[in-house]
Design a protein around this motif. Structure first.
Motif, short mmCIF file in Angstrom:
data_model
loop_
_atom_site.label_atom_id
_atom_site.label_comp_id
_atom_site.label_asym_id
_atom_site.label_seq_id
_atom_site.Cartn_x
_atom_site.Cartn_y
_atom_site.Cartn_z
N MET A 104 0.84 -1.19 0.00
CA MET A 104 0.00 0.00 0.00
C MET A 104 0.87 1.24 0.00
N GLY A 105 0.52 2.21 -0.81
CA GLY A 105 1.28 3.45 -0.89
C GLY A 105 1.10 4.09 -2.24
N ALA A 106 1.37 5.38 -2.30
CA ALA A 106 1.10 6.14 -3.51
C ALA A 106 2.26 6.19 -4.48
N GLU A 107 3.41 5.62 -4.12
CA GLU A 107 4.61 5.79 -4.94
C GLU A 107 4.38 5.50 -6.42
N GLU A 108 3.70 4.41 -6.71
CA GLU A 108 3.54 4.00 -8.11
C GLU A 108 2.60 4.91 -8.89
N TYR A 109 1.84 5.75 -8.19
CA TYR A 109 0.88 6.64 -8.86
C TYR A 109 1.43 8.05 -9.06
N VAL A 110 2.54 8.36 -8.42
CA VAL A 110 3.11 9.71 -8.50
C VAL A 110 4.05 9.78 -9.70
N PRO A 111 3.74 10.61 -10.70
CA PRO A 111 4.61 10.70 -11.87
C PRO A 111 5.95 11.32 -11.51
N ASP A 112 6.99 10.82 -12.09
CA ASP A 112 8.35 11.27 -11.78
C ASP A 112 8.60 12.66 -12.35
N LYS A 113 9.11 13.54 -11.50
CA LYS A 113 9.53 14.88 -11.89
C LYS A 113 8.41 15.67 -12.58
N GLY B 193 5.39 18.50 -12.78
CA GLY B 193 5.03 19.76 -12.18
C GLY B 193 3.71 19.64 -11.45
N ILE B 194 3.28 20.75 -10.85
CA ILE B 194 2.05 20.73 -10.08
C ILE B 194 0.86 20.32 -10.94
N ALA B 195 0.78 20.81 -12.17
CA ALA B 195 -0.36 20.47 -13.03
C ALA B 195 -0.40 18.97 -13.31
N GLY B 196 0.75 18.38 -13.57
CA GLY B 196 0.81 16.94 -13.83
C GLY B 196 0.47 16.13 -12.60
N LEU B 197 0.92 16.57 -11.45
CA LEU B 197 0.60 15.88 -10.20
C LEU B 197 -0.89 15.96 -9.90
N ARG B 198 -1.46 17.14 -10.10
CA ARG B 198 -2.89 17.33 -9.82
C ARG B 198 -3.74 16.42 -10.71
N LYS B 199 -3.33 16.23 -11.93
CA LYS B 199 -4.07 15.35 -12.83
C LYS B 199 -3.93 13.88 -12.41
N ALA B 200 -2.72 13.51 -12.01
CA ALA B 200 -2.45 12.11 -11.69
C ALA B 200 -3.08 11.66 -10.38
N VAL B 201 -3.26 12.58 -9.44
CA VAL B 201 -3.72 12.19 -8.11
C VAL B 201 -5.11 11.56 -8.14
N HIS B 202 -5.90 11.88 -9.13
CA HIS B 202 -7.26 11.33 -9.21
C HIS B 202 -7.27 9.84 -9.52
N ASP B 203 -6.14 9.32 -9.98
CA ASP B 203 -6.05 7.88 -10.25
C ASP B 203 -5.39 7.13 -9.11
N CYS B 204 -5.07 7.82 -8.01
CA CYS B 204 -4.35 7.18 -6.92
C CYS B 204 -5.22 6.16 -6.18
N ARG B 205 -4.65 5.00 -5.98
CA ARG B 205 -5.30 3.94 -5.21
C ARG B 205 -4.34 3.47 -4.12
N GLY B 206 -3.52 4.38 -3.61
CA GLY B 206 -2.49 4.03 -2.64
C GLY B 206 -3.02 3.63 -1.27
N CYS B 207 -4.25 4.03 -0.96
CA CYS B 207 -4.94 3.56 0.24
C CYS B 207 -6.43 3.47 -0.10
N THR C 118 -15.51 11.70 -2.62
CA THR C 118 -16.04 12.19 -3.90
C THR C 118 -14.93 12.32 -4.93
N GLN C 119 -13.76 12.80 -4.47
CA GLN C 119 -12.64 13.05 -5.37
C GLN C 119 -11.39 13.30 -4.54
N ALA C 120 -10.25 13.20 -5.18
CA ALA C 120 -9.01 13.62 -4.53
C ALA C 120 -8.97 15.14 -4.50
N VAL C 121 -8.43 15.70 -3.42
CA VAL C 121 -8.29 17.15 -3.29
C VAL C 121 -6.81 17.47 -3.21
#
Length: 214
Positions: free
Chosen positions: A1-10, A12-26, A33-36
């Motif tokens: 369990m953990g978010a490492e595999e869902y966090v895109p490498d290097k 920016g904030i825009a890319g991270l904000r988009k990726a966080v909605h697919d996180c299943r780390g916990c 309703t959604q990731a914030v």
């Protein structure tokens, strides 16, 4: 369990904000309703970390838009910190709650240590992307996400501390929601503002990071 595999490498904030909605780390994503994700200038000098999104944050998809967020805005302004130049986020990105026994109200729950640790890669990615000069932790959950479980806000609030293995300086204080719950709200608010003023005072004495350009 953990978010490492869902966090895109290097990313920016825009890319991270988009990726966080697919996180299943916990498992918190299952009922939220959604990731914030965090919001604010991508080169902010101050990065504020809260605990977890609340009911309004979960519904609207933005951090610190509920009562505690409004109190934080007021306290930052009174402390001399320009809210428009602050990046705000939470240690945990999904709302944790339990349904009320009656009605549709959702009762906020404190995230567990496993959930905080699972979500920490997102916070580290935000720190790497924003590269703030100062991090302000609001409450024990936020502070312990980066400073360890032995850190006590009650002992160290308002003091300048170093983040382990990172260049950022940090100051911890209470979460604004605790001010709203306090029996002596005025005194609790004054103490919060005093801590934020202490944070503001150290900004001028903290050297900017070596890669920061202003």
């Amino acid at each position: 369990m953990g978010a490492e595999e869902y966090v895109p490498d290097k990313a920016g904030i825009a890319g991270l904000r988009k990726a966080v909605h697919d996180c299943r780390g916990c498992d918190l994503y299952k009922n939220a309703t959604q990731a914030v994700f965090g919001e604010g200038p991508s080169d902010a000098a101050v990065l504020v970390v809260g605990e977890v999104p609340g009911d309004q944050e979960d519904r609207q998809g933005h951090p610190f838009v509920g009562p505690a967020g409004r109190l934080l805005d007021k306290a930052l302004d009174e402390a001399g910190i320009d809210r428009a130049k602050v990046y705000v986020t939470n240690a945990v990105k999904h709302f944790k709650y339990k349904p009320a026994e009656r009605g549709k109200r959702r009762i906020h729950q404190k995230p567990g240590r496993t959930e905080v640790v699972a979500c920490r890669p997102w916070l580290i990615a935000e720190l790497d992307a924003v590269r703030p000069d100062l991090v302000v932790f609001l409450g024990a959950t936020a502070a312990q996400s980066m400073l360890g479980t032995t850190f006590r806000v009650t002992r160290e609030r308002g003091k300048l501390v170093e983040l382990p293995d990172r260049p950022e300086h940090a100051v911890a204080t209470v979460h604004p929601s605790s001010v709203l719950r306090s029996d002596d709200r005025e005194a609790a608010y004054r103490d919060l503002v005093a801590d934020l003023r202490a944070a503001a005072s150290v900004l001028g004495s903290v050297p900017s990071g070596p890669q920061r350009t202003r």
